[in-house]
Design a protein around this motif. Structure first.
Motif, PDB file in Angstrom:
ATOM      1  N   VAL A  13      44.534  34.772  46.699  1.00 45.47           N
ATOM      2  CA  VAL A  13      44.446  33.768  45.522  1.00 45.47           C
ATOM      3  C   VAL A  13      42.899  33.203  44.345  1.00 45.47           C
ATOM      4  O   VAL A  13      42.548  33.512  43.196  1.00 45.47           O
ATOM      5  N   LEU A  16      41.360  35.768  42.470  1.00 43.30           N
ATOM      6  CA  LEU A  16      41.825  37.342  41.669  1.00 43.30           C
ATOM      7  C   LEU A  16      42.240  36.348  40.831  1.00 43.30           C
ATOM      8  O   LEU A  16      41.015  37.042  39.668  1.00 43.30           O
ATOM      9  N   VAL A  17      42.286  34.879  41.003  1.00 38.59           N
ATOM     10  CA  VAL A  17      41.482  33.501  39.843  1.00 38.59           C
ATOM     11  C   VAL A  17      40.297  34.025  38.303  1.00 38.59           C
ATOM     12  O   VAL A  17      41.043  34.738  37.286  1.00 38.59           O
ATOM     13  N   ALA A  20      40.996  38.338  37.522  1.00 42.17           N
ATOM     14  CA  ALA A  20      42.130  37.937  36.259  1.00 42.17           C
ATOM     15  C   ALA A  20      41.588  37.130  35.002  1.00 42.17           C
ATOM     16  O   ALA A  20      41.471  37.654  33.711  1.00 42.17           O
ATOM     17  N   GLU A  27      44.696  43.006  34.415  1.00 41.32           N
ATOM     18  CA  GLU A  27      45.377  43.650  34.303  1.00 41.32           C
ATOM     19  C   GLU A  27      46.208  44.631  34.571  1.00 41.32           C
ATOM     20  O   GLU A  27      47.445  45.691  34.872  1.00 41.32           O
ATOM     21  N   MET A  32      47.968  50.461  37.317  1.00 45.68           N
ATOM     22  CA  MET A  32      48.069  51.096  37.887  1.00 45.68           C
ATOM     23  C   MET A  32      48.116  51.383  39.427  1.00 45.68           C
ATOM     24  O   MET A  32      48.845  52.230  40.621  1.00 45.68           O
ATOM     25  N   ASP A  97      51.605  40.529  42.818  1.00 35.09           N
ATOM     26  CA  ASP A  97      52.447  39.977  41.091  1.00 35.09           C
ATOM     27  C   ASP A  97      52.152  40.578  40.649  1.00 35.09           C
ATOM     28  O   ASP A  97      53.844  39.944  40.180  1.00 35.09           O
ATOM     29  N   LYS A 101      57.064  39.715  38.789  1.00 36.81           N
ATOM     30  CA  LYS A 101      57.425  39.676  37.394  1.00 36.81           C
ATOM     31  C   LYS A 101      58.411  41.029  37.221  1.00 36.81           C
ATOM     32  O   LYS A 101      58.321  40.295  36.110  1.00 36.81           O
TER      33      LYS A 101
ATOM     34  N   ILE B  10      52.293  31.009  44.267  1.00 30.31           N
ATOM     35  CA  ILE B  10      52.915  32.215  43.140  1.00 30.31           C
ATOM     36  C   ILE B  10      52.781  31.282  41.081  1.00 30.31           C
ATOM     37  O   ILE B  10      52.795  31.994  40.159  1.00 30.31           O
ATOM     38  N   ILE B  12      50.227  29.568  40.815  1.00 30.59           N
ATOM     39  CA  ILE B  12      48.482  29.850  40.541  1.00 30.59           C
ATOM     40  C   ILE B  12      47.950  32.149  40.030  1.00 30.59           C
ATOM     41  O   ILE B  12      47.370  31.774  39.204  1.00 30.59           O
ATOM     42  N   GLY B  13      49.162  32.212  40.514  1.00 35.76           N
ATOM     43  CA  GLY B  13      49.137  34.034  40.095  1.00 35.76           C
ATOM     44  C   GLY B  13      50.189  33.616  38.995  1.00 35.76           C
ATOM     45  O   GLY B  13      49.611  34.479  38.497  1.00 35.76           O
ATOM     46  N   ALA B  16      47.325  33.316  36.325  1.00 32.07           N
ATOM     47  CA  ALA B  16      45.966  33.743  36.311  1.00 32.07           C
ATOM     48  C   ALA B  16      46.722  34.612  35.710  1.00 32.07           C
ATOM     49  O   ALA B  16      45.331  35.525  34.808  1.00 32.07           O
ATOM     50  N   VAL B  17      47.521  35.457  35.619  1.00 34.29           N
ATOM     51  CA  VAL B  17      48.493  36.651  34.740  1.00 34.29           C
ATOM     52  C   VAL B  17      48.596  36.557  33.901  1.00 34.29           C
ATOM     53  O   VAL B  17      48.019  37.058  32.850  1.00 34.29           O
ATOM     54  N   ALA B  20      45.196  36.460  31.484  1.00 37.00           N
ATOM     55  CA  ALA B  20      44.629  37.775  31.289  1.00 37.00           C
ATOM     56  C   ALA B  20      46.024  37.931  30.022  1.00 37.00           C
ATOM     57  O   ALA B  20      45.212  39.494  29.825  1.00 37.00           O
ATOM     58  N   THR B  21      47.002  37.983  30.225  1.00 34.92           N
ATOM     59  CA  THR B  21      47.590  39.206  29.506  1.00 34.92           C
ATOM     60  C   THR B  21      47.287  38.586  27.835  1.00 34.92           C
ATOM     61  O   THR B  21      47.212  38.821  26.656  1.00 34.92           O
ATOM     62  N   LEU B  24      44.676  39.662  25.982  1.00 39.16           N
ATOM     63  CA  LEU B  24      44.415  40.976  26.132  1.00 39.16           C
ATOM     64  C   LEU B  24      45.981  41.305  24.651  1.00 39.16           C
ATOM     65  O   LEU B  24      47.199  41.828  25.817  1.00 39.16           O
ATOM     66  N   ILE B  27      47.360  46.984  24.985  1.00 42.45           N
ATOM     67  CA  ILE B  27      46.655  47.297  24.979  1.00 42.45           C
ATOM     68  C   ILE B  27      46.373  48.508  24.125  1.00 42.45           C
ATOM     69  O   ILE B  27      45.545  48.602  23.045  1.00 42.45           O
ATOM     70  N   ALA B 347      47.822  56.504  31.617  1.00 43.08           N
ATOM     71  CA  ALA B 347      46.431  55.644  31.578  1.00 43.08           C
ATOM     72  C   ALA B 347      45.633  55.878  30.632  1.00 43.08           C
ATOM     73  O   ALA B 347      45.139  54.817  30.034  1.00 43.08           O
ATOM     74  N   MET B 358      38.419  53.897  30.084  1.00 40.91           N
ATOM     75  CA  MET B 358      39.996  54.118  30.872  1.00 40.91           C
ATOM     76  C   MET B 358      39.911  53.520  32.644  1.00 40.91           C
ATOM     77  O   MET B 358      38.721  52.840  32.835  1.00 40.91           O
ATOM     78  N   PRO B 359      41.161  53.194  32.494  1.00 40.33           N
ATOM     79  CA  PRO B 359      40.724  51.701  34.383  1.00 40.33           C
ATOM     80  C   PRO B 359      40.254  52.293  35.171  1.00 40.33           C
ATOM     81  O   PRO B 359      40.970  53.911  35.278  1.00 40.33           O
ATOM     82  N   GLN B 360      39.981  52.368  36.153  1.00 39.42           N
ATOM     83  CA  GLN B 360      39.805  52.740  37.600  1.00 39.42           C
ATOM     84  C   GLN B 360      41.226  53.197  38.401  1.00 39.42           C
ATOM     85  O   GLN B 360      41.818  52.988  37.738  1.00 39.42           O
TER      86      GLN B 360
END
Lengths: 208, 431
Positions: A13, A16-17, A20, A27, A32, A97, A101, B10, B12-13, B16-17, B20-21, B24, B27, B347, B358-360
């Protein structure tokens, strides 16, 4: 045993933090990675059945643990063990994750028997409710079972009862949780029999 | 402890997400753009859907002559009598409901410089990016007696639809004791395990309805996909290895190459032997779909070279080629490959239209085969892009085949998973 499982989760975790936090591409990478799962598990992880589970809306920690268990050969499967080996902890975390969602889609009306559903509800109240809360709709600590396809539920319950899916090997559960789950499964089989197992499956399958 | 740990996970995850959102803005929302997709099969439809999911502002047009599509996957179940032709038919309402424009016409030309696709009906469609997903075409010359007309009596049924129905009706009409000859194609071709699953499904039907009959595969190849698993299945289900085997596999090295097919007399002549089957299923050698050849997207191999990270054509910028027509190194020409490539391509296009990197990419293939009642098995692979040599390579240690010694329960479950996969990939591809 258990401490190791939790520790490795916590480390992942944290990894990941940091990923991210710095990289907007993270993301995108999650989608992907996760999108490749949809071919088998349905769009957004909502399965149109019969055997592959819905994974959208799954508790992220549970999904991560499950994928690791597949990868390490600790949980039986047909094909998932082979696929899970293609992903690192960090990637599995992103995937888990991402699906957490998504909504848990209950999209297929399953053919359930009202008498079995009623009996299954009684068994659920006695044996399952403590963990699989809110009639199996909750995905806070454990997987949501309500609305999963019945063939999938049938495979999993029979694997648990036969020991093919061995709760003793589930490091993510405390020994108390393991004991309780095994005791309840044994009681299901001993007092309710195969019809009782079917009834539980019909109960969860009746939810939409 | 575990409960706490999961709840923490949950929180923490989620944080983090969310971070990021926020950092961003969606896109590609800032940019629209025109994408024209040639072909409404798995690759084309998946790309269309995932483009719209990523950015509804992108204008997506799919050019496809047919008003509905028959999936090649599970078409062997139609031959085996386990599924109807309608059961493998899918319409385009799912794509239309997302705001994707369907042009029910055949693409007749692609101009990569003018960035236009023209249709047989005379329309001209402008694109910023074009995706060409035409599937396969057939090499119909080279064998005496075989041409387009012969297909009326010798169906390939390698593009599902009327030819599948024809082949099924021939199986239904044949008398007990007849021979079905399947002539497999050389590599590379659509659906590597397909001819062998087909032999199994036809044997499945004959075993129940016409048990004195037999299936013979004539093969230019010395080995084939999932060979050990098929051989085991044929042994378990159809007497393979005994004098009464319902399935026989002969390589050209043993019986000689095909040199004549006679549709009127229904005979097959090889270099060394002559066969008099009740049904001939000749699956010709293959190359990329016609429009890809016409648009100068293929190389001398008959298939289309692409950048493996984005599926952009190596020959014409702005045009992507995916699915069976593309050269995707380790990825087989399968429905799942096309679906996976469609997502990578979507993508890549979203990123390109937004001027982003392009992302991986990540690619997966899974493929189920059903060999008989309650008897299924699979192969899977996870792939990654390798920039140093522009290849798509399987992740080492991952993927692989169902064990040959899998239990009957496992084989039965693989059938349930095959049917699951079918329902889900259909939905994931066409909505």
């Amino acid at each position: 045993m258990k401490a190791r499982g939790i520790l490795s989760s916590a480390l992942a975790v944290m990894a990941l933090v940091s990923v991210a936090g710095q990289a907007p591409a993270a993301e995108l990478e999650a989608s992907m990675l996760a999108n490749t799962c949809n071919g088998c598990h349905g769009p957004n992880g909502t399965s149109y059945g019969p055997a592959a589970p819905t994974i959208g809306g799954t508790n992220a920690a549970y999904m991560f643990e499950t994928m690791v268990a597949f990868r390490e050969g600790e949980r039986p499967s047909t094909i998932m063990q082979r696929i899970a080996k293609g992903y690192s902890d960090e990637e599995l975390k992103l995937i888990a994750d991402y699906f957490a969602k998504q909504p848990f889609g209950r999209v297929v009306d399953q053919n359930t028997d009202p008498d079995l559903v009623a009996r299954g509800k009684q068994i659920y109240d006695n044996l399952c409710e403590d963990c699989h809360e809110d009639e199996g709709m909750s995905a806070i600590d454990y997987p949501a079972l309500a609305g999963q396809m019945m063939p999938y539920l049938d495979h999993q319950l029979h694997d648990l009862i036969s020991g093919r899916r061995d709760l003793e090997k589930n490091e993510a559960l405390s020994s108390k949780e393991r004991r309780k789950k095994m005791r309840n499964l044994k009681e299901l089989v001993d007092t309710e029999g195969e019809d009782g197992v079917t009834a539980v499956i019909h109960f969860f399958g009746s939810k939409n | 402890m575990t409960r706490l740990s999961r709840r923490n996970f949950i929180r923490i995850g989620g944080a983090a997400v969310a971070g990021a959102t926020l950092g961003l803005p969606h896109i590609a929302r800032a940019t629209g753009g025109n994408v024209v997709i040639v072909g409404g099969g798995v690759g084309g439809a998946t790309t269309a859907r995932y483009l719209k999911l990523a950015n509804p502002d992108i204008s997506v047009t799919v050019v496809e002559p047919k008003s509905s599509y028959h999936t090649c996957f599970m078409s062997n179940e139609v031959l085996g009598g386990e599924r109807t032709l309608e059961g493998i038919e899918v319409g385009y309402d799912g794509l239309k409901s997302m705001g994707i424009t369907m042009v029910q016409d055949r693409a007749s030309g692609i101009d990569p410089d003018a960035r236009t696709v023209t249709t047989a009906g005379g329309e001209t469609l402008n694109f910023d990016r074009c995706v060409v997903a035409p599937g396969i075409s057939f090499v119909t010359d080279g064998i005496e007696g075989y041409d387009e007309a012969a297909q009326e009596k010798i169906p390939h049924a390698w593009q599902a639809g009327p030819q599948t129905a024809l082949l099924r009706s021939q199986l239904e009409a044949m008398e007990d004791g007849g021979l079905v000859v399947i002539i497999a194609p050389p590599n590379p071709f659509r659906c590597p395990p397909g001819p062998y699953e087909r032999a199994s499904m036809i044997a499945h039907y004959l075993k129940a309805e016409k048990p004195k009959s037999k299936v013979m595969i004539l093969d230019p190849k010395e080995k084939f996909s999932k060979q050990g698993l098929f051989m085991q299945a044929w042994k378990d289900l159809y007497g393979h290895g005994t004098d009464n085997s319902m399935i026989e596999w002969n390589t050209f090295s043993k019986v000689g190459a095909i040199n004549k097919l006679d549709a009127a007399a229904m005979t097959v002549e090889t270099d060394f032997e002559s066969f008099d089957p009740a049904v001939i299923n000749y699956i010709p050698p293959q190359k990329a779909g016609k429009i890809a050849l016409d648009a100068d997207l293929a190389d001398d191999s008959g298939w289309c070279p692409v950048d493996k990270m984005t599926f952009e054509s190596s020959k014409h910028a702005g045009v992507h080629v995916i699915g069976d027509a593309a050269i995707a190194t380790a990825m087989p020409k399968s429905g799942y490959s096309a679906n996976s490539q469609g997502k990578v391509t979507a993508a890549a296009i979203v990123a390109a239209l937004a001027g982003k990197e392009m992302p991986q990419p990540s690619y997966v293939n899974t493929c189920y085969s059903i060999a008989g009642t309650d008897y299924g098995f699979s192969v899977a692979a996870v792939y990654r892009y390798k920039a140093d040599d522009n290849t798509i390579a399987g992740v080492e240690g991952a993927g692989g085949l169902t064990p040959v010694d899998a239990s009957p329960e496992q084989r039965k479950r693989e059938v349930a998973f095959a049917h699951s996969w079918y329902n889900n990939i259909r939905k994931d591809t066409w909505g």
